[in-house]
Motif scaffolding. Structure first.
Motif, mmCIF file in Angstrom:
data_model
loop_
_atom_site.group_PDB
_atom_site.id
_atom_site.type_symbol
_atom_site.label_atom_id
_atom_site.label_comp_id
_atom_site.label_asym_id
_atom_site.label_seq_id
_atom_site.Cartn_x
_atom_site.Cartn_y
_atom_site.Cartn_z
ATOM 1 N N ALA A 4 0.837 -1.205 0.000
ATOM 2 C CA ALA A 4 0.000 0.000 0.000
ATOM 3 C C ALA A 4 0.865 1.247 0.000
ATOM 4 O O ALA A 4 0.508 2.271 -0.579
ATOM 5 N N THR A 5 2.036 1.168 0.653
ATOM 6 C CA THR A 5 2.930 2.324 0.693
ATOM 7 C C THR A 5 3.407 2.690 -0.701
ATOM 8 O O THR A 5 3.377 3.851 -1.097
ATOM 9 N N SER A 6 3.854 1.701 -1.477
ATOM 10 C CA SER A 6 4.361 1.992 -2.815
ATOM 11 C C SER A 6 3.259 2.525 -3.711
ATOM 12 O O SER A 6 3.494 3.364 -4.573
ATOM 13 N N ILE A 7 2.042 2.050 -3.502
ATOM 14 C CA ILE A 7 0.928 2.548 -4.300
ATOM 15 C C ILE A 7 0.638 3.999 -3.971
ATOM 16 O O ILE A 7 0.396 4.823 -4.843
ATOM 17 N N LEU A 8 0.708 4.337 -2.681
ATOM 18 C CA LEU A 8 0.450 5.719 -2.281
ATOM 19 C C LEU A 8 1.536 6.639 -2.814
ATOM 20 O O LEU A 8 1.250 7.757 -3.251
ATOM 21 N N VAL A 9 2.788 6.187 -2.804
ATOM 22 C CA VAL A 9 3.875 6.971 -3.369
ATOM 23 C C VAL A 9 3.592 7.257 -4.840
ATOM 24 O O VAL A 9 3.746 8.375 -5.323
ATOM 25 N N ALA A 10 3.162 6.232 -5.558
ATOM 26 C CA ALA A 10 2.854 6.399 -6.975
ATOM 27 C C ALA A 10 1.699 7.367 -7.174
ATOM 28 O O ALA A 10 1.672 8.133 -8.134
ATOM 29 N N LEU A 11 0.758 7.344 -6.253
ATOM 30 C CA LEU A 11 -0.406 8.224 -6.339
ATOM 31 C C LEU A 11 0.020 9.682 -6.300
ATOM 32 O O LEU A 11 -0.349 10.481 -7.157
ATOM 33 N N PHE A 12 0.819 10.049 -5.314
ATOM 34 C CA PHE A 12 1.244 11.439 -5.202
ATOM 35 C C PHE A 12 2.231 11.796 -6.304
ATOM 36 O O PHE A 12 2.235 12.920 -6.791
ATOM 37 N N ALA A 13 3.081 10.864 -6.675
ATOM 38 C CA ALA A 13 4.018 11.137 -7.756
ATOM 39 C C ALA A 13 3.275 11.412 -9.055
ATOM 40 O O ALA A 13 3.668 12.250 -9.854
ATOM 41 N N ALA A 14 2.167 10.701 -9.271
ATOM 42 C CA ALA A 14 1.374 10.916 -10.474
ATOM 43 C C ALA A 14 0.820 12.328 -10.517
ATOM 44 O O ALA A 14 0.768 12.963 -11.562
ATOM 45 N N LEU A 15 0.413 12.849 -9.369
ATOM 46 C CA LEU A 15 -0.097 14.220 -9.317
ATOM 47 C C LEU A 15 1.006 15.206 -9.664
ATOM 48 O O LEU A 15 0.764 16.228 -10.297
ATOM 49 N N ALA A 16 2.214 14.924 -9.234
ATOM 50 C CA ALA A 16 3.319 15.854 -9.439
ATOM 51 C C ALA A 16 3.855 15.814 -10.855
ATOM 52 O O ALA A 16 4.531 16.731 -11.296
ATOM 53 N N THR A 17 3.569 14.759 -11.627
ATOM 54 C CA THR A 17 4.134 14.603 -12.962
ATOM 55 C C THR A 17 3.077 14.585 -14.040
ATOM 56 O O THR A 17 3.324 14.155 -15.148
ATOM 57 N N THR A 18 1.903 15.091 -13.761
ATOM 58 C CA THR A 18 0.812 15.085 -14.727
ATOM 59 C C THR A 18 1.208 15.787 -16.007
ATOM 60 O O THR A 18 0.802 15.397 -17.099
ATOM 61 N N GLU A 19 2.033 16.842 -15.905
ATOM 62 C CA GLU A 19 2.374 17.658 -17.051
ATOM 63 C C GLU A 19 3.184 16.899 -18.084
ATOM 64 O O GLU A 19 3.260 17.303 -19.242
ATOM 65 N N GLN A 20 3.779 15.787 -17.711
ATOM 66 C CA GLN A 20 4.589 15.033 -18.647
ATOM 67 C C GLN A 20 3.744 14.416 -19.745
ATOM 68 O O GLN A 20 4.248 13.996 -20.773
ATOM 69 N N SER A 21 2.449 14.348 -19.569
ATOM 70 C CA SER A 21 1.553 13.815 -20.585
ATOM 71 C C SER A 21 0.605 14.897 -21.040
ATOM 72 O O SER A 21 0.091 15.665 -20.247
ATOM 73 N N ASP A 22 0.373 14.988 -22.361
ATOM 74 C CA ASP A 22 -0.542 15.993 -22.896
ATOM 75 C C ASP A 22 -1.978 15.530 -22.820
ATOM 76 O O ASP A 22 -2.900 16.289 -23.148
ATOM 77 N N ALA A 23 -2.210 14.298 -22.415
ATOM 78 C CA ALA A 23 -3.569 13.779 -22.361
ATOM 79 C C ALA A 23 -4.337 14.428 -21.238
ATOM 80 O O ALA A 23 -3.812 14.679 -20.164
ATOM 81 N N ALA A 24 -5.631 14.699 -21.475
ATOM 82 C CA ALA A 24 -6.473 15.292 -20.450
ATOM 83 C C ALA A 24 -6.763 14.256 -19.381
ATOM 84 O O ALA A 24 -6.790 13.051 -19.651
ATOM 85 N N PRO A 25 -6.978 14.682 -18.123
ATOM 86 C CA PRO A 25 -7.298 13.735 -17.055
ATOM 87 C C PRO A 25 -8.545 12.947 -17.401
ATOM 88 O O PRO A 25 -9.505 13.478 -17.955
ATOM 89 N N LYS A 26 -8.530 11.669 -17.074
ATOM 90 C CA LYS A 26 -9.695 10.846 -17.341
ATOM 91 C C LYS A 26 -10.826 11.227 -16.407
ATOM 92 O O LYS A 26 -10.650 11.285 -15.202
ATOM 93 N N LYS A 27 -11.974 11.491 -16.986
ATOM 94 C CA LYS A 27 -13.097 11.896 -16.154
ATOM 95 C C LYS A 27 -14.397 11.422 -16.772
ATOM 96 O O LYS A 27 -14.698 11.718 -17.909
ATOM 97 N N SER A 28 -15.152 10.694 -16.011
ATOM 98 C CA SER A 28 -16.446 10.217 -16.469
ATOM 99 C C SER A 28 -17.486 11.291 -16.263
ATOM 100 O O SER A 28 -17.435 12.067 -15.308
ATOM 101 N N LEU A 29 -18.453 11.345 -17.179
ATOM 102 C CA LEU A 29 -19.550 12.298 -17.029
ATOM 103 C C LEU A 29 -20.386 11.983 -15.798
ATOM 104 O O LEU A 29 -21.117 12.834 -15.293
ATOM 105 N N LEU A 30 -20.287 10.758 -15.297
ATOM 106 C CA LEU A 30 -21.039 10.374 -14.108
ATOM 107 C C LEU A 30 -20.360 10.867 -12.833
ATOM 108 O O LEU A 30 -20.993 10.960 -11.789
ATOM 109 N N ASN A 31 -19.086 11.178 -12.926
ATOM 110 C CA ASN A 31 -18.332 11.591 -11.745
ATOM 111 C C ASN A 31 -18.447 13.104 -11.545
ATOM 112 O O ASN A 31 -17.466 13.828 -11.578
ATOM 113 N N ASN A 32 -19.667 13.567 -11.348
ATOM 114 C CA ASN A 32 -19.892 15.007 -11.294
ATOM 115 C C ASN A 32 -20.252 15.508 -9.909
ATOM 116 O O ASN A 32 -20.703 16.641 -9.761
ATOM 117 N N ASP A 33 -20.079 14.678 -8.891
ATOM 118 C CA ASP A 33 -20.352 15.107 -7.531
ATOM 119 C C ASP A 33 -19.181 15.964 -7.056
ATOM 120 O O ASP A 33 -18.045 15.494 -6.994
#
Length: 239
Positions: A4-33
């Motif tokens: 779980a620790t390594s997964i959490l590290v990857a989670l925060f690292a992903a937030l910090a490196t989002t700019e490395q990809s030009d793809a828009a964040p994945k977001k479902s139209l149902l996830n509107n809460d």
């Protein structure tokens, strides 16, 4: 098997490196809460937790209809979070179920996992508010700045051995009409005539960044509150 620790590290690292990809964040139209953070919008990994007490599964984040129960030692996949509930899916006592449970009924091998998950939630809620209001703050990622203000008008990037730094400028302009006074030679009347139109800078927001994280915000003309907000930067753990 990833801890779980390594997964959490990857989670925060992903937030910090989002700019490395030009793809828009994945977001479902149902996830509107607006109160819910869906983890698949930020990371490409699956996070699992372990049920430690019999966990009643509810249809909504506030409770409501009961969908079943997870037995202790059941491994569930974490889908979304609020400040008071987790949306998970897993094998209930009668069938596979997806629904909401109390965070107090699940655990991780990492004793700090739940605390850090709460920090993630608080940060992303702050980012949601900033983006909704088209504002920026120190600690945001460049991807988040783009979502809030759009593409920068001007960019300056410096690359060194330590990484990438620079600044983005967001300029808002407006057309200004210029007139001249004309005297009608036949009647002697005076009237205004459009002379020319210029495009003038109305405001400029400059953000400086270091390795994908905003480090300063400068406004040439500020029509807003007057103080730059600061939110926590994405957390990256090092072992």
């Amino acid at each position: 098997m990833k801890t779980a620790t390594s997964i959490l590290v990857a989670l925060f690292a992903a937030l910090a490196t989002t700019e490395q990809s030009d793809a828009a964040p994945k977001k479902s139209l149902l996830n509107n809460d607006p109160d819910v953070i869906y983890l698949n919008e930020h990371i490409n990994r699956t996070i699992h937790l372990l049920v430690i007490k019999p966990a009643t599964i509810y249809a909504t984040k506030k409770g409501g209809r009961k969908l079943g129960t997870f037995s202790p030692d059941t491994k569930v996949e974490l889908i979304a979070i609020t400040d008071r509930a987790y949306r998970v899916k897993g094998q209930a006592t009668h069938a596979g179920v997806s629904g909401w449970i109390s965070p107090q009924l699940v655990a991780s091998k990492d004793k700090n996992f739940i605390v850090n998950l709460k920090k993630l939630y608080e940060r992303q809620m702050a980012v949601k508010e900033l983006i909704a209001n088209h504002e920026v703050a120190i600690g945001m990622t460049l991807s988040e700045v783009r979502q809030s203000l759009g593409e920068p008008t001007e960019t300056e990037v410096k690359q060194t051995r330590e990484g990438e730094s620079g600044q983005w400028d967001f300029v808002i302009t407006e057309e200004q009409k210029h007139y001249r006074t004309i005297r009608d030679p036949s009647t002697g009347g005076i009237y205004r005539q459009l002379s020319h139109i210029t495009t003038e800078e109305r405001s400029r927001t400059t953000i400086e960044f270091d390795n994908n994280t905003v480090t300063s915000v400068t406004r040439k003309k500020n029509n807003g509150p007057g103080r730059v907000r600061i939110i926590p930067a994405p957390v990256i753990f090092h072992w």
